[in-house]
Motif scaffolding. Structure first.
Motif, PDB file in Angstrom:
ATOM      1  N   THR A 201       0.839  -1.192   0.000  1.00  8.73           N
ATOM      2  CA  THR A 201       0.000   0.000   0.000  1.00  8.73           C
ATOM      3  C   THR A 201       0.877   1.246   0.000  1.00  8.73           C
ATOM      4  O   THR A 201       0.610   2.223  -0.718  1.00  8.73           O
ATOM      5  CB  THR A 201      -0.924   0.009   1.236  1.00  8.73           C
ATOM      6  N   ASN A 202       1.957   1.228   0.793  1.00  4.71           N
ATOM      7  CA  ASN A 202       2.909   2.342   0.809  1.00  4.71           C
ATOM      8  C   ASN A 202       3.643   2.450  -0.522  1.00  4.71           C
ATOM      9  O   ASN A 202       3.876   3.556  -1.035  1.00  4.71           O
ATOM     10  CB  ASN A 202       3.915   2.159   1.944  1.00  4.71           C
ATOM     11  N   ILE A 203       4.024   1.310  -1.087  1.00  7.15           N
ATOM     12  CA  ILE A 203       4.722   1.310  -2.375  1.00  7.15           C
ATOM     13  C   ILE A 203       3.829   1.903  -3.460  1.00  7.15           C
ATOM     14  O   ILE A 203       4.273   2.703  -4.287  1.00  7.15           O
ATOM     15  CB  ILE A 203       5.174  -0.117  -2.747  1.00  7.15           C
ATOM     16  N   ASP A 204       2.554   1.526  -3.464  1.00  6.55           N
ATOM     17  CA  ASP A 204       1.621   2.064  -4.464  1.00  6.55           C
ATOM     18  C   ASP A 204       1.494   3.581  -4.327  1.00  6.55           C
ATOM     19  O   ASP A 204       1.420   4.295  -5.339  1.00  6.55           O
ATOM     20  CB  ASP A 204       0.246   1.419  -4.298  1.00  6.55           C
ATOM     21  N   SER A 205       1.467   4.074  -3.095  1.00  5.04           N
ATOM     22  CA  SER A 205       1.365   5.517  -2.868  1.00  5.04           C
ATOM     23  C   SER A 205       2.614   6.235  -3.389  1.00  5.04           C
ATOM     24  O   SER A 205       2.510   7.294  -4.029  1.00  5.04           O
ATOM     25  CB  SER A 205       1.176   5.797  -1.376  1.00  5.04           C
ATOM     26  N   LEU A 206       3.776   5.659  -3.124  1.00  7.00           N
ATOM     27  CA  LEU A 206       5.021   6.254  -3.621  1.00  7.00           C
ATOM     28  C   LEU A 206       5.100   6.193  -5.137  1.00  7.00           C
ATOM     29  O   LEU A 206       5.589   7.132  -5.787  1.00  7.00           O
ATOM     30  CB  LEU A 206       6.220   5.536  -2.995  1.00  7.00           C
ATOM     31  N   GLN A 207       4.634   5.100  -5.713  1.00  6.63           N
ATOM     32  CA  GLN A 207       4.599   4.972  -7.175  1.00  6.63           C
ATOM     33  C   GLN A 207       3.750   6.086  -7.780  1.00  6.63           C
ATOM     34  O   GLN A 207       4.147   6.739  -8.758  1.00  6.63           O
ATOM     35  CB  GLN A 207       4.035   3.607  -7.569  1.00  6.63           C
ATOM     36  N   LYS A 208       2.591   6.315  -7.187  1.00  4.20           N
ATOM     37  CA  LYS A 208       1.697   7.352  -7.699  1.00  4.20           C
ATOM     38  C   LYS A 208       2.357   8.730  -7.641  1.00  4.20           C
ATOM     39  O   LYS A 208       2.314   9.498  -8.621  1.00  4.20           O
ATOM     40  CB  LYS A 208       0.405   7.353  -6.888  1.00  4.20           C
ATOM     41  N   GLU A 209       2.996   9.047  -6.507  1.00  6.26           N
ATOM     42  CA  GLU A 209       3.632  10.356  -6.354  1.00  6.26           C
ATOM     43  C   GLU A 209       4.763  10.534  -7.359  1.00  6.26           C
ATOM     44  O   GLU A 209       4.904  11.602  -7.974  1.00  6.26           O
ATOM     45  CB  GLU A 209       4.149  10.516  -4.927  1.00  6.26           C
ATOM     46  N   LEU A 210       5.584   9.509  -7.531  1.00  2.11           N
ATOM     47  CA  LEU A 210       6.690   9.612  -8.476  1.00  2.11           C
ATOM     48  C   LEU A 210       6.185   9.786  -9.905  1.00  2.11           C
ATOM     49  O   LEU A 210       6.738  10.574 -10.680  1.00  2.11           O
ATOM     50  CB  LEU A 210       7.579   8.367  -8.391  1.00  2.11           C
ATOM     51  N   LYS A 211       5.146   9.059 -10.262  1.00  5.41           N
ATOM     52  CA  LYS A 211       4.621   9.170 -11.621  1.00  5.41           C
ATOM     53  C   LYS A 211       4.010  10.544 -11.875  1.00  5.41           C
ATOM     54  O   LYS A 211       4.077  11.067 -12.994  1.00  5.41           O
ATOM     55  CB  LYS A 211       3.604   8.048 -11.879  1.00  5.41           C
TER      56      LYS A 211
END
Length: 423
Positions: A201-211
């Motif tokens: 869930t944290n990884i998905d949030s970071l992925q979204k921010e980076l993208k």
């Protein structure tokens, strides 16, 4: 059969030590920090929008340099009462006039200076935005990297336990293993899967921010590439005074605050100048004037400052100057304390990180193999075996967390000082 199971289990463990699963969908994009920053500079929409503010402020400079347009008036007669027998009529009457406003007390120059200060402030705001977004970008980049490293640990343990559970179920049906051992492994597996889901869930949030930072398609999966996390210089090698001096020289928000004071000073002068009336000069022509035909005249128009001398705006400008001075003092105080706090935090985490044994993972892997052998010989219980294996996960995650906090402490100091000491 039990011995055979341990051989298979050991093979699974060895295999998954070299196997990595991220569970991503879409295209995988591998980026190092330099490539990430370049994409960010070129594609980030907030930066692109921020650049327009500089151009908008520049257009205001053009406006401030322009002189007021002259006013022209023309009148043609349409009706008039004339003496009987006169050959004149209303249509023969024409008047022309042209006037030009002359600004006094240096108002034009003061407006130009304010506009130039506006451009300067827009630049400071842009580069402070860049500093803030870059800090968030780099923090997300390294955070994602270590989260994905931690995901490897969960992948190995979950995959191994899932296969172990299948084997134990078979052995339990044959009476070779107690059912309580199957339940214990099953409980451990469910616990790991819950933790793994929270991690992703944290990884998905970071992925979204980076993208969003990089303006990437939603289906892209970013995999940060980090060759080394060791900085070219340690925190302990940089004196605190040097970091503080750097912040006082390079912080764009501090430059903006100082520029706001200069802006307030010029605006106060402008408001006082506005109390001085402007002058309007005019030239007029009247074809059939009362004095005679083809009358030419010149005039002057000036406001008489009997009541309004711009007192309110002058007071507002003076208060704004005092307010901006207080805000500058507050910012200076916060910068000093932020740098001091960030410096001490970085020293603490650096000391902890430097104390980590680089051979820890190698030694721990060797020890866990010994635990396998002892469990095979029934020298230790299943509970002891699983606890030791779980401690491997916890220690690895803790090391990842320490290394991440060290990198983030460097990024924090770079952000607080407005420099790249620790890149």
């Amino acid at each position: 059969m039990v011995k055979k199971y341990f051989i298979l289990f050991f093979i699974f463990i060895s295999f998954f030590n070299h196997f990595q699963i991220y569970g991503q969908v879409g295209d995988t994009l591998k980026l190092d920090i330099k490539e990430t920053e370049k994409r960010f500079i070129d594609n980030n929409l907030q930066l692109i929008a921020g650049r327009y503010n500089i151009d908008i402020a520049g257009a205001e400079v053009i406006t401030s340099k322009l002189f007021p347009n002259p006013d022209f008036n023309y009148t043609n007669g349409i009706a008039a009462k004339t003496d009987p027998g006169s050959n004149l009529n209303a249509y023969a009457e024409r008047t022309f006039g042209i006037s030009q406003l002359i600004q006094t007390a240096g108002k034009r120059n003061k407006n130009i200076k304010l506009a130039n200060l506006g451009v300067e402030q827009s630049k400071h705001q842009f580069f402070d935005l860049l500093r803030t977004l870059k800090f968030s970008l780099r923090s997300d980049f390294y955070n994602l990297y270590y989260q994905q490293q931690s995901a490897r640990v969960y992948n190995k343990e979950i995959s191994s336990l899932a296969r172990l559970l299948d084997t134990f179920r078979i052995q339990s049906k044959k009476g070779n293993i107690a059912e309580k051992e199957v339940i214990r492994i099953q409980s451990q597996l469910y616990s790991l899967q819950g933790e793994y889901n929270d991690l992703f869930t944290n990884i998905d949030s970071l992925q979204k921010e980076l993208k969003i930072f990089l303006r990437l398609p939603g289906q892209t999966y970013v995999v940060p590439q980090v060759s080394t996390i060791a900085p070219r210089i340690k925190t302990s090698q940089v004196p605190y005074v040097q970091l503080l001096d750097s912040a006082l020289v390079n912080r764009q928000d501090l430059m903006l605050s100082k520029s706001m004071i200069e802006y307030s000073k010029v605006n106060l002068k402008l408001q006082k100048a506005l109390a001085v009336p402007d002058v309007s000069l005019s030239v007029n022509y009247d074809r059939l004037g009362g004095f005679g035909t083809d009358f030419f005249g010149a005039g002057i128009d000036i406001n008489l400052p009997f009541f309004s001398r711009n007192q309110g705006e002058i007071k507002k400008a003076d208060l704004s100057l005092k307010q901006n001075q207080v805000l500058l003092d507050d910012l200076l105080n916060r910068i000093e304390n932020d740098v001091a706090s960030g410096y001490q935090a970085s020293l603490r985490i650096e000391k902890i990180a430097d104390g980590i044994d680089p051979e820890f993972n190698t030694n721990f892997n060797r020890m866990i193999n010994a635990v396998f052998e002892n469990y095979q010989k029934r020298n230790i219980s299943l509970l002891e075996f699983l606890d030791f294996y779980d401690s491997y996960k916890n220690n690895t995650l803790q090391i990842n967390n320490i290394m991440l906090n060290r990198v983030l402490s460097f990024e924090q100091l770079n952000y607080l000082t407005g420099t790249s000491f620790f890149n």
